[in-house]
Design a protein around this motif. Structure first.
Motif, short mmCIF file in Angstrom:
data_model
loop_
_atom_site.label_atom_id
_atom_site.label_comp_id
_atom_site.label_asym_id
_atom_site.label_seq_id
_atom_site.Cartn_x
_atom_site.Cartn_y
_atom_site.Cartn_z
N PRO A 252 1.25 1.20 -11.40
CA PRO A 252 1.11 1.95 -12.65
C PRO A 252 2.23 3.06 -12.56
O PRO A 252 2.49 3.91 -13.45
N GLY A 253 2.97 3.17 -11.44
CA GLY A 253 4.06 4.18 -11.74
C GLY A 253 3.88 5.30 -10.44
O GLY A 253 3.00 5.06 -9.73
N ARG A 254 4.82 6.06 -10.51
CA ARG A 254 4.99 7.15 -9.62
C ARG A 254 5.15 8.45 -10.31
O ARG A 254 5.55 8.66 -11.40
N TYR A 255 5.06 9.68 -9.31
CA TYR A 255 5.34 11.33 -9.99
C TYR A 255 6.53 11.65 -9.16
O TYR A 255 6.66 11.40 -7.96
N LEU A 256 6.94 12.70 -9.68
CA LEU A 256 8.14 13.40 -9.11
C LEU A 256 8.12 14.65 -9.84
O LEU A 256 8.32 14.84 -11.02
N TYR A 257 8.10 15.73 -8.88
CA TYR A 257 8.46 17.10 -9.40
C TYR A 257 9.70 17.48 -9.08
O TYR A 257 10.49 17.21 -8.22
N THR A 258 10.53 18.40 -10.00
CA THR A 258 11.62 18.90 -9.57
C THR A 258 11.69 20.60 -9.62
O THR A 258 10.46 20.98 -10.17
N ASP A 259 12.65 21.43 -9.33
CA ASP A 259 12.66 22.86 -9.44
C ASP A 259 13.17 23.05 -10.92
O ASP A 259 13.40 22.17 -11.46
N ALA A 260 12.95 24.26 -11.21
CA ALA A 260 13.16 24.67 -12.47
C ALA A 260 14.96 24.49 -12.64
O ALA A 260 15.62 24.67 -11.81
N PRO A 261 15.19 23.83 -13.79
CA PRO A 261 16.72 23.68 -14.01
C PRO A 261 17.39 24.99 -14.15
O PRO A 261 16.69 26.10 -14.24
N ASP A 262 18.72 25.15 -13.88
CA ASP A 262 19.48 26.53 -13.83
C ASP A 262 19.91 26.50 -15.24
O ASP A 262 19.36 25.85 -16.21
N ARG A 263 20.47 27.66 -15.57
CA ARG A 263 20.92 28.17 -17.12
C ARG A 263 21.68 27.04 -17.74
O ARG A 263 21.66 26.74 -18.83
N SER A 264 22.29 26.23 -17.15
CA SER A 264 23.21 25.24 -17.61
C SER A 264 22.36 23.89 -17.96
O SER A 264 22.96 23.00 -18.30
#
Length: 312
Positions: A252-264
């Motif tokens: 059924p799939g997987r999960y992934l978290y990222t940090d907050a994107p920068d201003r660009s």
């Protein structure tokens, strides 16, 4: 960007996973290039911490029940005469009542319960997980927990127990070798106006979740897009499936978290940190599934592989 013309694939992958089958390996058989020892050690630590979180006494591996509230009143307990029969716990725990969208629990006389860590004997209200202060009911000297879930399809009682076989007999988490090549510099493109994305969970319930934008990245000369959900502390939450789903990785799939994107809008998508949802380990989780837009025509040979439950 590659077109996704194989929509039937995810359903087939889920069936394979549910039946315990697997497809042919897509690994090339070639030895990966040497990796930075610090990068490898960092991933090893992350994997160990993930296992520890899963195996906490109240972690995802401790789930033993998910009971929908269909009547105005349910007796709760492990005895056969209860409307909601617990897999573990006292024979009679109490009477669950619901009215006007609210839920109460009347403890069984002589049964030791706690509400948010404090002893309780009188009737009390159960606050759902959507509340700012959701209720946690403890039993069996704190080894067991009850909590109330609120979903679009109604309410349900989630039950955890430290003695769950899925926890005490937990198997091995397997991963592809850590590979810095799968730590990809990507771009976050916010949607012009606030919007939500309807996400179906594994119980076939739909939920509209905040969808701030898309993440775009390149791999092997092709461009891919993933619809992002809100993560933690400004970060993003990605729910995706790929060509390994149902074969080397969970169907059924997987999960992934990222940090907050920068201003660009720059953001790092580290597929080495892709992991299985709770429903890979227990039958009692309500896991969001990847939306159609996030089924990639790409074999993500990084992160956590399909979990194989130990045979009795």
């Amino acid at each position: 960007m590659r077109k996704l013309t194989w929509g039937v694939w995810l359903g087939t992958s889920m069936l394979l996973a549910a039946c315990g089958g697997s497809g042919g390996s897509q690994d090339s058989g070639l030895e990966p290039p040497p990796q930075d020892p610090r990068f490898v050690a960092d991933n090893a630590q992350w994997r160990e911490e993930r296992r520890e979180r899963l195996l906490q006494p109240d972690g995802w591996a401790s789930l033993v029940g998910l009971h929908r509230l269909e009547l105005n009143a349910h007796y709760v307990g492990s005895g056969a005469t209860n409307g909601i029969r617990l897999a573990k716990g006292p024979e009679k725990l109490g009477l669950l009542q619901q009215s006007g969208g609210r839920v109460w629990l009347v403890p069984e006389r002589g049964v030791a319960l706690t509400l948010d860590g404090e002893p309780v004997k009188a009737r009390f209200e159960l606050k759902p997980d959507t509340d700012q202060s959701p209720s946690i009911v403890g039993f069996d000297e704190g080894n067991g927990q009850l909590s109330l879930l609120q979903r679009s399809g109604g309410k349900a009682l989630r039950v955890k127990h430290a003695d769950a076989e899925t926890r005490t007999q937990f198997g091995t988490l397997e991963y592809w070798p850590a590979d810095a090549g799968w730590r990809i510099d990507a771009s976050f493109v916010p949607h012009a106006t606030p919007r939500t994305l309807e996400i179906m969970d594994i119980t076939s319930q739909l939920q509209a979740l905040p969808n701030p934008g898309v993440v775009e990245f390149e791999r092997d000369g092709a461009r891919y897009r993933l619809e992002a959900l809100e993560g933690e502390e400004g970060g993003l939450f990605l729910v995706f499936a790929d060509r390994t789903s149902g074969h080397e990785s969970y169907g059924p799939g997987r999960y992934l978290y990222t940090d907050a994107p920068d201003r660009s809008g720059a953001v790092v998508v580290d597929f080495n940190r892709a992991y299985n949802p709770p429903c890979a380990f227990t039958d009692y989780a309500t896991c969001p599934l990847p939306p159609h837009e996030n089924r990639m025509d790409l074999a993500v040979t990084a992160g956590e592989k399909r979990y194989r439950r130990p045979t009795p």
